[in-house]
Design a protein around this motif. Sequence first.
Motif, short mmCIF file in Angstrom:
data_model
loop_
_atom_site.label_atom_id
_atom_site.label_comp_id
_atom_site.label_asym_id
_atom_site.label_seq_id
_atom_site.Cartn_x
_atom_site.Cartn_y
_atom_site.Cartn_z
N ASP A 1 39.72 90.82 14.67
CA ASP A 1 40.26 92.17 14.76
C ASP A 1 41.39 92.27 15.78
N THR A 2 42.40 93.09 15.43
CA THR A 2 43.48 93.43 16.35
C THR A 2 43.77 94.92 16.19
N ALA A 3 44.63 95.43 17.03
CA ALA A 3 45.01 96.85 16.95
C ALA A 3 45.71 97.18 15.64
N LEU A 4 46.27 96.17 14.96
CA LEU A 4 47.01 96.41 13.72
C LEU A 4 46.26 95.96 12.47
N GLY A 5 45.04 95.48 12.64
CA GLY A 5 44.26 95.04 11.48
C GLY A 5 43.64 93.67 11.70
N ARG A 6 43.03 93.13 10.64
CA ARG A 6 42.35 91.84 10.72
C ARG A 6 43.33 90.71 10.49
N CYS A 7 43.41 89.81 11.46
CA CYS A 7 44.29 88.63 11.41
C CYS A 7 43.46 87.40 11.09
N GLY A 8 44.15 86.34 10.68
CA GLY A 8 43.50 85.06 10.45
C GLY A 8 44.18 83.98 11.27
N TRP B 1 43.02 76.12 12.45
CA TRP B 1 43.23 75.08 13.45
C TRP B 1 42.67 73.75 12.97
N SER B 2 43.10 72.70 13.67
CA SER B 2 42.59 71.36 13.48
C SER B 2 42.19 70.84 14.86
N ASP B 3 41.76 69.61 14.95
CA ASP B 3 41.42 69.03 16.24
C ASP B 3 42.65 68.92 17.14
N ALA B 4 43.86 68.86 16.53
CA ALA B 4 45.09 68.70 17.30
C ALA B 4 45.66 70.02 17.82
N GLY B 5 45.26 71.14 17.26
CA GLY B 5 45.78 72.44 17.70
C GLY B 5 45.83 73.42 16.54
N LEU B 6 46.48 74.55 16.79
CA LEU B 6 46.59 75.58 15.74
C LEU B 6 47.44 75.07 14.59
N THR B 7 47.01 75.36 13.37
CA THR B 7 47.79 74.99 12.19
C THR B 7 48.48 76.20 11.58
N GLY B 8 48.01 77.41 11.90
CA GLY B 8 48.68 78.59 11.36
C GLY B 8 48.01 79.88 11.76
N ILE B 9 48.80 80.95 11.65
CA ILE B 9 48.35 82.30 11.95
C ILE B 9 48.76 83.20 10.79
N GLN B 10 47.89 84.09 10.42
CA GLN B 10 48.20 85.07 9.39
C GLN B 10 47.95 86.45 9.95
N LEU B 11 49.00 87.26 10.05
CA LEU B 11 48.84 88.64 10.50
C LEU B 11 48.30 89.47 9.35
N PRO B 12 47.85 90.69 9.63
CA PRO B 12 47.16 91.48 8.61
C PRO B 12 47.99 91.77 7.36
N GLU B 13 47.32 91.63 6.24
CA GLU B 13 47.85 92.12 4.98
C GLU B 13 47.29 93.54 4.81
N ALA B 14 47.60 94.18 3.72
CA ALA B 14 47.11 95.55 3.50
C ALA B 14 45.58 95.61 3.47
N ARG B 15 44.95 94.55 2.96
CA ARG B 15 43.49 94.47 2.92
C ARG B 15 43.05 93.11 3.45
N GLU B 16 41.89 93.06 4.07
CA GLU B 16 41.40 91.80 4.65
C GLU B 16 41.29 90.71 3.60
N ILE B 17 40.86 91.03 2.39
CA ILE B 17 40.72 90.01 1.35
C ILE B 17 42.06 89.33 1.07
N GLU B 18 43.16 90.07 1.17
CA GLU B 18 44.49 89.48 0.97
C GLU B 18 44.86 88.56 2.13
N THR B 19 44.47 88.93 3.34
CA THR B 19 44.69 88.06 4.50
C THR B 19 43.93 86.75 4.31
N ARG B 20 42.68 86.85 3.90
CA ARG B 20 41.85 85.66 3.66
C ARG B 20 42.44 84.78 2.55
N ARG B 21 42.88 85.40 1.47
CA ARG B 21 43.46 84.63 0.34
C ARG B 21 44.69 83.86 0.78
#
Length: 190
Positions: free
Chosen positions: A9-16, A19-39
Amino acid sequence: MGRGYTIFDTALGRCGIAWSDAGLTGIQLPEAREIETRRRLFRQFPEAREQRPCSNTELAIKGITAMLRGQAVDFSDVALDLTGVTPFNQRVYEAIRAIPRGETRSADELAAELHVPGALNSIAQALTKNAWVLIVPCHRVREVGNGLDSSSPNSGIISKRRLLSLEGARPHAGLTLFDAFLAADRRQAS
């Protein structure tokens, strides 16, 4: 630990975040719906499994939630997994990470700083491949025509202008055709 992801959770919605053992592999900021962020996160990182974040990921999540509340954040201690990222793109990302909060650079200025004038297309491609939105703050790079109302890669429904306003930046507006004619008239008059 392997490859993982979580939704938070963030102030602007659900983010994704992934990561891997080496570090972060990516960030996804909120889509209109959480299911879209997950997809979208799953399409980018199909090998990742939902799990409890490691300490590096927890540090990133804490920073992202603070940043999306408008707070200043230093992400320099957050490790990124740059596996598969070209050396040129790594240089671009390093330069972008050095742009201070609340400031912007044009793509031309970034090219000059990297000593690669004329590499605007390569810089634009690096920006579109940026998987670490906010940590590699590509929203601080003005594109041709400024593009501040466009979405950053992985930024979901959040525009560059919105991200800059959270940082307290005053984005440079592009010249309208009228402004360009007015400026030309002023130059001719002087």
